[in-house]
Design an enzyme around this catalytic site. Structure first.
Site, PDB file in Angstrom:
ATOM      1  N   ARG A 121       2.074  -4.997   6.118  1.00  0.00           N
ATOM      2  CA  ARG A 121       1.274  -3.981   5.426  1.00  0.00           C
ATOM      3  C   ARG A 121       2.043  -2.672   5.472  1.00  0.00           C
ATOM      4  O   ARG A 121       2.445  -2.216   6.539  1.00  0.00           O
ATOM      5  CB  ARG A 121      -0.107  -3.808   6.063  1.00  0.00           C
ATOM      6  CG  ARG A 121      -0.899  -2.745   5.294  1.00  0.00           C
ATOM      7  CD  ARG A 121      -2.368  -2.719   5.545  1.00  0.00           C
ATOM      8  NE  ARG A 121      -2.959  -1.803   4.566  1.00  0.00           N
ATOM      9  CZ  ARG A 121      -4.189  -1.826   4.122  1.00  0.00           C
ATOM     10  NH1 ARG A 121      -5.022  -2.740   4.568  1.00  0.00           N
ATOM     11  NH2 ARG A 121      -4.627  -0.952   3.230  1.00  0.00           N
ATOM     12  N   ASN A 148     -10.753  -2.841  -6.354  1.00  0.00           N
ATOM     13  CA  ASN A 148      -9.931  -1.896  -7.121  1.00  0.00           C
ATOM     14  C   ASN A 148     -10.517  -1.528  -8.486  1.00  0.00           C
ATOM     15  O   ASN A 148     -10.088  -0.552  -9.110  1.00  0.00           O
ATOM     16  CB  ASN A 148      -8.502  -2.434  -7.298  1.00  0.00           C
ATOM     17  CG  ASN A 148      -7.657  -2.340  -6.040  1.00  0.00           C
ATOM     18  OD1 ASN A 148      -6.717  -3.096  -5.857  1.00  0.00           O
ATOM     19  ND2 ASN A 148      -7.972  -1.417  -5.144  1.00  0.00           N
ATOM     20  N   ARG A 194       0.259   7.624  -2.683  1.00  0.00           N
ATOM     21  CA  ARG A 194       0.812   8.673  -1.802  1.00  0.00           C
ATOM     22  C   ARG A 194       2.278   8.949  -2.114  1.00  0.00           C
ATOM     23  O   ARG A 194       2.733  10.091  -2.103  1.00  0.00           O
ATOM     24  CB  ARG A 194       0.650   8.269  -0.323  1.00  0.00           C
ATOM     25  CG  ARG A 194      -0.718   8.649   0.231  1.00  0.00           C
ATOM     26  CD  ARG A 194      -1.039   7.893   1.493  1.00  0.00           C
ATOM     27  NE  ARG A 194      -1.441   6.528   1.176  1.00  0.00           N
ATOM     28  CZ  ARG A 194      -1.698   5.588   2.080  1.00  0.00           C
ATOM     29  NH1 ARG A 194      -1.554   5.876   3.363  1.00  0.00           N
ATOM     30  NH2 ARG A 194      -2.087   4.401   1.715  1.00  0.00           N
ATOM     31  N   ASP A 228       0.834  -1.206   0.000  1.00  0.00           N
ATOM     32  CA  ASP A 228       0.000   0.000   0.000  1.00  0.00           C
ATOM     33  C   ASP A 228       0.871   1.260   0.000  1.00  0.00           C
ATOM     34  O   ASP A 228       1.978   1.248   0.534  1.00  0.00           O
ATOM     35  CB  ASP A 228      -0.901  -0.023   1.251  1.00  0.00           C
ATOM     36  CG  ASP A 228      -2.086   0.908   1.112  1.00  0.00           C
ATOM     37  OD1 ASP A 228      -2.331   1.427  -0.004  1.00  0.00           O
ATOM     38  OD2 ASP A 228      -2.766   1.134   2.126  1.00  0.00           O
TER      39      ASP A 228
HETATM   40  C1  FPP Z   1      -1.758   0.124  -3.524  1.00  0.00           C
HETATM   41  O1  FPP Z   1      -1.323   1.466  -3.508  1.00  0.00           O
HETATM   42  C2  FPP Z   1      -1.185  -0.585  -4.681  1.00  0.00           C
HETATM   43  C3  FPP Z   1      -1.915  -1.187  -5.675  1.00  0.00           C
HETATM   44  C4  FPP Z   1      -3.378  -1.222  -5.692  1.00  0.00           C
HETATM   45  C5  FPP Z   1      -1.279  -1.824  -6.835  1.00  0.00           C
HETATM   46  C6  FPP Z   1      -0.084  -2.651  -6.479  1.00  0.00           C
HETATM   47  C7  FPP Z   1       0.545  -3.161  -7.713  1.00  0.00           C
HETATM   48  C8  FPP Z   1       1.872  -3.216  -7.933  1.00  0.00           C
HETATM   49  C9  FPP Z   1       2.884  -2.773  -6.957  1.00  0.00           C
HETATM   50  C10 FPP Z   1       2.363  -3.782  -9.216  1.00  0.00           C
HETATM   51  C11 FPP Z   1       2.538  -5.256  -9.074  1.00  0.00           C
HETATM   52  C12 FPP Z   1       2.929  -5.868 -10.360  1.00  0.00           C
HETATM   53  C13 FPP Z   1       2.856  -7.180 -10.640  1.00  0.00           C
HETATM   54  C14 FPP Z   1       3.233  -7.698 -11.965  1.00  0.00           C
HETATM   55  C15 FPP Z   1       2.364  -8.149  -9.664  1.00  0.00           C
HETATM   56  P1  FPP Z   1      -2.420   2.607  -3.606  1.00  0.00           P
HETATM   57  O2  FPP Z   1      -2.593   2.969  -5.030  1.00  0.00           O
HETATM   58  O3  FPP Z   1      -3.664   2.170  -2.919  1.00  0.00           O
HETATM   59  O4  FPP Z   1      -1.723   3.756  -2.810  1.00  0.00           O
HETATM   60  P2  FPP Z   1      -2.452   4.912  -1.964  1.00  0.00           P
HETATM   61  O5  FPP Z   1      -3.163   4.201  -0.840  1.00  0.00           O
HETATM   62  O6  FPP Z   1      -1.322   5.735  -1.493  1.00  0.00           O
HETATM   63  O7  FPP Z   1      -3.383   5.623  -2.898  1.00  0.00           O
END
Ligand code: FPP
Length: 258
Positions: free
Chosen positions: A202, A82, A38, A34
């Protein structure tokens, strides 16, 4: 681990840090990655740049877990919730998964990584589905770390699906309801033959499970760090493992009298 995924200039495997007890490592680590959005916002970048950087953090983590002898790494890449993100971000993520798979599969295979995608894969774009099928088949017999990518995954829907599959077997006379126990139930989950995670990490400080591995995390130790996922590095993983090794796991029992 894949040399294509290498994070060290020498490409040599990372030795287990001496602070860690090799005999008490978690066998299975689960991660809620996560904080990508940000991380990008803090730098004045579009959110998708956070996801791109998140891939680098994932490669680092997989490489380290493999080098340090952790048997399985399961990550939450895309939840059933998502899909409600802006359309362009969803499209970007699907394309990113495809590109990363195309780019990394050969190296992962060479390094004996067994890759599986867990979740309702029917809703994913066809191109991604066929890359996933190919990656799963090509790496199925590999003997290295189990790398599980939860994609269009939701813990509740996984439990409902397992209940439905058991009900179908009962309805057609193949299963006696009295034979349904925890082992029989967990065999219907996406994780099937995988050991339950010992440790859940996490990032970004949120203190929630967010519908991730609801059954499998029953006895996992939780490590929550304020580090944003793209910044998760060797030191952060070491911190999580040291935290884990400092815990006394009792599984509902009492401390053993030595
Ligand atoms: C959460 O951060 C992250 C995700 C929903 C996507 C995670 C995906 C990857 C790291 C790529 C993985 C790639 C492969 C091929 C498995 P957020 O967007 O919710 O962050 P925020 O809470 O700060 O908005």
């Amino acid at each position: 681990m894949s040399r294509a995924l290498a994070t060290t200039p020498s490409n040599s495997p990372q030795l287990l840090p001496p602070q860690l007890d090799a005999t008490r490592l978690p066998r299975h680590v689960a991660v809620i990655m996560d904080g990508n959005g940000r991380w990008a916002r803090q730098r004045g970048l579009p959110r998708v740049m956070g996801h791109r950087s998140g891939v680098e953090a994932l490669k680092r983590t997989l490489r380290l877990c493999s080098d340090w002898g952790i048997g399985a790494l399961t990550v939450y890449a895309f939840s059933t919730e998502n899909w409600t993100r802006p359309g362009e971000e969803v499209t970007f993520l699907m394309t990113l998964f495809e590109r990363v798979l195309e780019r990394e599969l050969e190296g992962l295979n060479r390094e004996q990584v067994r890759i599986r995608f867990l979740g309702d894969l029917d809703r994913l774009p066809d191109g991604l589905r066929s890359l996933i099928d190919d990656a799963t088949q090509r790496t199925a017999a590999n003997t290295g770390i189990h790398f599980n990518v939860c994609t269009n995954y939701g813990g509740r829907s996984e439990l409902v699906r397992a209940a439905r599959r058991l009900a179908e077997q009962v309805a057609c006379g193949d299963l006696d309801p009295a034979a349904i126990d925890e082992g029989r139930f967990s065999a219907e989950l996406f994780t099937q033959d995988e050991l339950d995670p010992d440790l859940l990490i996490r990032t970004s400080g949120e203190q929630r499970i967010s519908n991730f591995l609801l059954w499998q995390l029953a006895y996992a130790e939780l490590h929550i760090t304020s580090t944003l996922w793209p910044d998760f590095d060797q030191e952060a993983l070491l911190g999580a493992l040291l935290d884990y090794q400092g815990r006394q796991r009792r599984f509902g029992s009492v401390e053993s009298q030595a």
